[in-house]
Design an enzyme around this catalytic site. Structure first.
Site, PDB file in Angstrom:
ATOM      1  N   CYS A   8     -21.777   4.183   0.313  1.00  0.00           N
ATOM      2  CA  CYS A   8     -22.525   3.828   1.530  1.00  0.00           C
ATOM      3  C   CYS A   8     -24.032   3.915   1.277  1.00  0.00           C
ATOM      4  O   CYS A   8     -24.533   4.950   0.832  1.00  0.00           O
ATOM      5  CB  CYS A   8     -22.130   4.786   2.655  1.00  0.00           C
ATOM      6  N   ALA A  28       4.463  -6.962  10.009  1.00  0.00           N
ATOM      7  CA  ALA A  28       4.143  -7.901   8.932  1.00  0.00           C
ATOM      8  C   ALA A  28       4.965  -9.192   9.008  1.00  0.00           C
ATOM      9  O   ALA A  28       4.520 -10.244   8.543  1.00  0.00           O
ATOM     10  CB  ALA A  28       4.366  -7.214   7.588  1.00  0.00           C
ATOM     11  N   HIS A  62      -3.249  -0.008  12.457  1.00  0.00           N
ATOM     12  CA  HIS A  62      -3.482   0.295  11.040  1.00  0.00           C
ATOM     13  C   HIS A  62      -4.785  -0.292  10.530  1.00  0.00           C
ATOM     14  O   HIS A  62      -4.949  -0.492   9.328  1.00  0.00           O
ATOM     15  CB  HIS A  62      -2.303  -0.200  10.197  1.00  0.00           C
ATOM     16  N   PHE A 108       5.922  -6.178   3.898  1.00  0.00           N
ATOM     17  CA  PHE A 108       5.919  -4.965   3.072  1.00  0.00           C
ATOM     18  C   PHE A 108       7.092  -4.940   2.112  1.00  0.00           C
ATOM     19  O   PHE A 108       6.968  -4.524   0.968  1.00  0.00           O
ATOM     20  CB  PHE A 108       5.968  -3.753   4.008  1.00  0.00           C
TER      21      PHE A 108
HETATM   22  P1  NAD Z   1       7.997  -4.591   7.178  1.00  0.00           P
HETATM   23  O1  NAD Z   1       7.696  -5.365   5.930  1.00  0.00           O
HETATM   24  O2  NAD Z   1       8.542  -3.224   7.033  1.00  0.00           O
HETATM   25  O3  NAD Z   1       8.988  -5.409   8.099  1.00  0.00           O
HETATM   26  C1  NAD Z   1       8.817  -6.778   8.320  1.00  0.00           C
HETATM   27  C2  NAD Z   1      10.120  -7.283   8.920  1.00  0.00           C
HETATM   28  O4  NAD Z   1       9.910  -8.632   9.301  1.00  0.00           O
HETATM   29  C3  NAD Z   1      11.285  -7.257   7.947  1.00  0.00           C
HETATM   30  O5  NAD Z   1      12.378  -6.567   8.537  1.00  0.00           O
HETATM   31  C4  NAD Z   1      11.628  -8.747   7.726  1.00  0.00           C
HETATM   32  O6  NAD Z   1      13.024  -8.989   7.649  1.00  0.00           O
HETATM   33  C5  NAD Z   1      11.055  -9.389   8.962  1.00  0.00           C
HETATM   34  N1  NAD Z   1      10.586 -10.777   8.779  1.00  0.00           N
HETATM   35  C6  NAD Z   1       9.759 -11.250   7.810  1.00  0.00           C
HETATM   36  N2  NAD Z   1       9.478 -12.541   8.010  1.00  0.00           N
HETATM   37  C7  NAD Z   1      10.168 -12.915   9.130  1.00  0.00           C
HETATM   38  C8  NAD Z   1      10.307 -14.134   9.846  1.00  0.00           C
HETATM   39  N3  NAD Z   1       9.654 -15.242   9.473  1.00  0.00           N
HETATM   40  N4  NAD Z   1      11.112 -14.163  10.934  1.00  0.00           N
HETATM   41  C9  NAD Z   1      11.796 -13.037  11.327  1.00  0.00           C
HETATM   42  N5  NAD Z   1      11.697 -11.856  10.691  1.00  0.00           N
HETATM   43  C10 NAD Z   1      10.892 -11.798   9.611  1.00  0.00           C
HETATM   44  O7  NAD Z   1       6.647  -4.599   8.035  1.00  0.00           O
HETATM   45  P2  NAD Z   1       6.084  -3.575   9.092  1.00  0.00           P
HETATM   46  O8  NAD Z   1       7.193  -3.046   9.927  1.00  0.00           O
HETATM   47  O9  NAD Z   1       4.938  -4.263   9.715  1.00  0.00           O
HETATM   48  O10 NAD Z   1       5.545  -2.361   8.207  1.00  0.00           O
HETATM   49  C11 NAD Z   1       4.790  -2.622   7.051  1.00  0.00           C
HETATM   50  C12 NAD Z   1       3.428  -1.969   6.993  1.00  0.00           C
HETATM   51  O11 NAD Z   1       2.627  -2.662   6.030  1.00  0.00           O
HETATM   52  C13 NAD Z   1       2.683  -2.054   8.286  1.00  0.00           C
HETATM   53  O12 NAD Z   1       2.199  -0.790   8.498  1.00  0.00           O
HETATM   54  C14 NAD Z   1       1.518  -3.019   8.049  1.00  0.00           C
HETATM   55  O13 NAD Z   1       0.304  -2.390   8.405  1.00  0.00           O
HETATM   56  C15 NAD Z   1       1.441  -3.252   6.566  1.00  0.00           C
HETATM   57  N6  NAD Z   1       1.414  -4.694   6.177  1.00  0.00           N
HETATM   58  C16 NAD Z   1       0.654  -5.571   6.881  1.00  0.00           C
HETATM   59  C17 NAD Z   1       0.665  -6.933   6.534  1.00  0.00           C
HETATM   60  C18 NAD Z   1      -0.178  -7.885   7.336  1.00  0.00           C
HETATM   61  O14 NAD Z   1      -1.184  -7.497   7.931  1.00  0.00           O
HETATM   62  N7  NAD Z   1       0.203  -9.173   7.407  1.00  0.00           N
HETATM   63  C19 NAD Z   1       1.426  -7.375   5.465  1.00  0.00           C
HETATM   64  C20 NAD Z   1       2.200  -6.436   4.743  1.00  0.00           C
HETATM   65  C21 NAD Z   1       2.182  -5.083   5.119  1.00  0.00           C
END
Ligand code: NAD
Length: 253
Positions: free
Chosen positions: A158, A28, A125, A39
Site C-alpha cells: 500500500c 458460482a 465473498h 468451484f
Molecule cells: P460450487 O462450485 O460449490 O457450486 C456450483 C454449483 O452450481 C454446482 O453444484 C454445479 O452443479 C452447479 N452448476 C454449475 N453450472 C450450472 C448451470 N449452468 N446450471 C445449473 N447448475 C449449475 O459454487 P459455490 O456454492 O458458489 O461455492 C464456491 C465458492 O467459490 C464460492 O464461495 C464463490 O465465492 C467462489 N467462486 C466464485 C466464482 C465466481 O465468482 N463466478 C467462481 C468459482 C468459485
C-alpha cells in the site's frame, strides 16, 4: 428442457408471481454459462489447487506472489465474461420489484454488469475486480498491479500505509464482511421466497442463509444442476440448467 424441468420452471414462475418479497441467492453455477468455471468443475483452476488460506497470505511473501499469479490466471476467464441469461433474468426480478436484492457468493461482478444497482447486491465473498489494502482499506485498480507483477515480479504494497494489498475477495480463513453479513441476514429474514441458484450450498457461513430463510417460514427454492446438501429443506428443487430455467420462469431473456 425435459417435461419435468419445464413443470418445475413453471412452478417457480407461480411462486414468483405469488411472492411479496423474494431474495435471490447465487453461487458460482450462475456464471458457468458466462465461461467462468465453478468451484468444483473438473479442470478449473479452483479444483486443481488447494485454496490459499488468509493467514498464509499475510505471513509469506512467496504465498502472496502465488496468490497474485493464480488471481491473474482466473482473471483470464473473468475478464472476458459477459452476463448470461441467468444474470439477466435475476436482474429483471430486481427491476420489477419482485426481488429485493441478490445475495451472492460470486466475486466476478457479473450481477453489477447485468444492470442491478450496487445497493441491491450483497457480496458475501467480496469482489475480484479490484484490490484493497488489508490495513487501511485504500482501493487499488488492477491494471497497474498486474503490469508491475508481470513485468517486474512486484508483489503490491500500500502506497498510503505500507500494508499488504490483496484482491478484494474474502479468502478461506479471512473474517466475513460484517456489513454484508448483517444486510444478508436482514434481507433473508424479510423475504417470503428465497431462491438459491447455482450453489452446492456447502460453503459456510453463506449456506446458512437458505437455512435461516426456511426456518423463518419463507418458501425455499433450490435451482441447481445437481443435488445439494440442503435439498431436503426445500419446498421446490429444480435440477436443471440455470439460464433456460430462469428465462422460462421469469419471461426474461
Ligand atoms: P460450487 O462450485 O460449490 O457450486 C456450483 C454449483 O452450481 C454446482 O453444484 C454445479 O452443479 C452447479 N452448476 C454449475 N453450472 C450450472 C448451470 N449452468 N446450471 C445449473 N447448475 C449449475 O459454487 P459455490 O456454492 O458458489 O461455492 C464456491 C465458492 O467459490 C464460492 O464461495 C464463490 O465465492 C467462489 N467462486 C466464485 C466464482 C465466481 O465468482 N463466478 C467462481 C468459482 C468459485
Amino acid at each position: 428442457m425435459t417435461q419435468r424441468e419445464e413443470t418445475n420452471a413453471d412452478a417457480l414462475r407461480e411462486l414468483l408471481q405469488r411472492a411479496e418479497r423474494a431474495v435471490v441467492f447465487t453461487g458460482a453455477g450462475i456464471s458457468t454459462e458466462s465461461g467462468i468455471p465453478d468451484f468444483r468443475s473438473p479442470g478449473g483452476v479452483w479444483s486443481r489447487m488447494a485454496p490459499i488460506q488468509f493467514d498464509d497470505f499475510v505471513r509469506s511473501e512467496d504465498t502472496r506472489r502465488e496468490a497474485w499469479r493464480r488471481k491473474f490466471e482466473v482473471d483470464r476467464d473473468i475478464g472476458v465474461a459477459e452476463p448470461n441469461h441467468g444474470h439477466r433474468a435475476v436482474a429483471s426480478l430486481v427491476h420489477r420489484g419482485v426481488a429485493s436484492c441478490v445475495i451472492t457468493q460470486n466475486i466476478d461482478g457479473l450481477h453489477q454488469r447485468s444492470g442491478i444497482p450496487e445497493e441491491r447486491i450483497v457480496e458475501l465473498h467480496g469482489n475480484t475486480t479490484y484490490a484493497s489494502c488489508l490495513s487501511c482499506g485504500t482501493r487499488y485498480e488492477l491494471p497497474p498491479i498486474r503490469e508491475a507483477f508481470e513485468s517486474h515480479g512486484i508483489v503490491p504494497g500500500c502506497d498510503a500505509c505500507g500494508g499488504l494489498v490483496k484482491a478484494a475477495t474474502i479468502s478461506f480463513g479471512q473474517s466475513m464482511p460484517e456489513q454484508a453479513m448483517a444486510r444478508a441476514e436482514e434481507e433473508t429474514l424479510a423475504c417470503d421466497l428465497f431462491i438459491a441458484i447455482g450453489s452446492s450450498l456447502v460453503v459456510y457461513p453463506a449456506a446458512g442463509f437458505p437455512i435461516l430463510a426456511s426456518r423463518n417460514g419463507a418458501t425455499l427454492v433450490i435451482l441447481n444442476r445437481e443435488p445439494t446438501e440442503l435439498d431436503s429443506l426445500a419446498d421446490l428443487v429444480v435440477n436443471a440448467e440455470i439460464g433456460e430455467t430462469l428465462a422460462r420462469a421469469t419471461g426474461a431473456n
